[in-house]
Design an enzyme around this catalytic site. Structure first.
Site, short mmCIF file in Angstrom:
data_model
loop_
_atom_site.label_atom_id
_atom_site.label_comp_id
_atom_site.label_asym_id
_atom_site.label_seq_id
_atom_site.Cartn_x
_atom_site.Cartn_y
_atom_site.Cartn_z
N HIS A 434 -12.06 19.42 12.91
CA HIS A 434 -13.19 19.02 11.92
C HIS A 434 -14.26 18.29 12.31
CE1 HIS A 434 -14.32 19.06 7.88
NE2 HIS A 434 -13.12 18.85 7.14
N ARG A 435 -14.31 17.73 13.86
CA ARG A 435 -15.50 17.26 14.27
C ARG A 435 -16.59 18.51 14.62
NH1 ARG A 435 -12.72 14.78 19.46
NH2 ARG A 435 -12.09 17.03 19.60
#
Length: 463
Positions: A434-435
């Site tokens: 999700h980064r």
């Protein structure tokens, strides 16, 4: 001329390797580049070629031993009749002082270090307390005399204790559980390998006790003899592929914020297409399956959603976007999970992908995957459906942005053109970092892959 060969760095940056088997014995004649041993690293089994032509003088480790990179592995007797000189004067001075040359760099074709002047084979120093000069005199006296070479001086005993005893991993495990120092055990076998019977006989003679914490369940001999058929438990050293996989998965799970999204898709059109391939004589030898189609769909999806084909470089503070796809394919083997990759998969046709996947799987199951093939992947696929599993939450390989899990293809009632019909259905599970990837980007990528599997003809529209 005598020449030592040290265990090289096999291109993985790993500190050690286990000797799987020797393919030569002391006294054998070998030729240049002849395979002399198979060693197992944390990633693969690697064949070691001989860096010299000559005669095997000494094997410094036995099958099952774990050897550190840079340790002397084997000694050769070459032509010339004189000991080899070290690479340079600094290395020579270090050898004279009994230290490892600071500048020595292990090399696959290797150059030997100068032999020790003592004339006896050198082994890696033991780190156990028994290597100390404060060895228990009573224990030494209880040991068979030839275990310490009738030592009179403490220094002689210490030198003996620093030699690595020859034994197998199960025997070393038993010795650890019984509190037995293998350096003091006499080998009854003709080849000098310590057996289980040797350890048990020594333990009975000196009254050795388990050194592990004792619980109510661990008070019987049945528990201690972990490799006996009647044992209640079995303890296996954590190393090799299993150790590497565990470390990588823990590092990934606690570094990258994982998000997993699911999508169930009707893949009847794909299974019908695969059936037609199977009936085509020109394609029968290629064994094109659902995994190959998914691999092609992933490559097409990554071209449209490049966020899934990137890397988070924390050290540089950068996001690295890859303009190629090194597609990892998770393969279950008897040694554990490995994920070799297909380089530049985006350039391959469906038939070529199928052939690469087949070769990759066969090589992995044989334990012959090259270390380089398991480094540098950019995105991975795991096919859990072959085990009858519908879905899961796969863990991303370190250094990648996502991994796609393919579930089992099920024949079940499904809405089709406004009616209920029996259709081939499978669930896709995408885990992403999700980064690097937002929920929208991950979802759109998954839909793109699903669209190709739902209607494989749509691949003609994508680029």
């Amino acid at each position: 001329m005598n020449q030592d060969f040290r265990l090289p760095d096999l291109g993985e940056g790993l500190p050690e390797a286990e000797i799987v088997q020797w393919l030569v014995a002391e006294g054998d004649s070998v030729t240049l580049n002849q395979t002399i041993a198979e060693v197992e690293t944390a990633k693969a089994i690697v064949e070691l070629p001989s860096p010299h032509a000559g005669t095997v003088r000494t094997l410094h480790a036995a099958a099952g031993d774990v050897v550190e990179v840079g340790s002397v592995l084997i000694s050769f007797e070459l032509e010339g009749g004189a000991d080899a000189s070290p690479p340079d004067a600094a290395a020579n001075a270090a050898e004279d002082e009994g230290a490892e040359p600071a500048t020595a760099q292990p090399n696959l074709v290797g150059y030997g270090a100068a032999p020790r002047t003592s004339g006896r084979p050198q082994r890696r120093a033991r780190v156990a307390a028994s290597a100390s000069s404060r060895a228990d005199t009573a224990v030494l006296e209880a040991a068979p005399h030839d275990a310490v070479h009738d030592a009179v001086h403490t220094t002689d005993v210490d030198d003996r204790l620093r030699e690595r005893p020859r034994s197998t991993p199960p025997v070393r495990m038993l010795a650890k559980q019984l509190g037995v120092d293998l350096a003091l055990v006499e080998a009854s076998g003709a080849q000098g390998i310590i057996s289980r019977a040797d350890v048990e006989a020594y333990a009975a003679r000196v009254g050795a006790a388990p050194i592990a914490p004792v619980t109510a369940e661990a008070t019987t001999d049945e528990f201690r003899a972990v490799s006996e058929p009647t044992a209640r438990t079995t303890r296996t050293p954590i190393r090799g592929v299993r150790k590497h996989t565990a470390e990588a998965m823990v590092r990934s799970a606690f570094t990258a914020p994982h998000v997993t999204t699911f999508l169930t898709v009707d893949v009847t059109a794909t299974t019908e297409l695969l059936a037609s391939f199977k009936a085509d004589r020109a394609l029968q030898d290629h064994r094109i399956g659902i995994l190959a189609v998914a691999a092609k769909a992933v490559c097409l999806g990554l071209a449209r959603h490049p966020e899934l084909n990137s890397k988070w470089d924390a050290d540089a503070g950068e996001i690295v976007a890859h303009h190629y796809v090194n597609l990892g394919i998770a393969a279950a083997t008897g040694r554990g999970l490995v994920v070799p990759h297909i380089p530049d998969a985006q350039d391959l046709t469906l038939v070529e992908l199928a052939d690469e996947i087949r070769t990759l799987a066969e090589t992995a199951r044989a334990g012959k995957t090259a270390p380089a093939a398991m480094m540098g992947g950019t995105f991975s696929i795991t096919n859990v459906g072959v085990f009858g599993v519908d879905a899961g939450t796969p863990i991303i390989n370190p250094g990648e942005a996502g991994i796609l899990a393919l579930g089992a293809v099920r024949r079940q009632p499904w809405e089709h053109r406004g009616e209920i019909a029996l259709r081939d259905v499978m669930t896709l599970a995408l885990s992403f970092d999700h980064r690097l990837v937002d929920g929208e980007q991950g979802s759109r990528f998954l839909v793109t892959v699903a669209d190709v599997l739902r209607e494989p003809g749509r691949a003609m529209l994508l680029r």
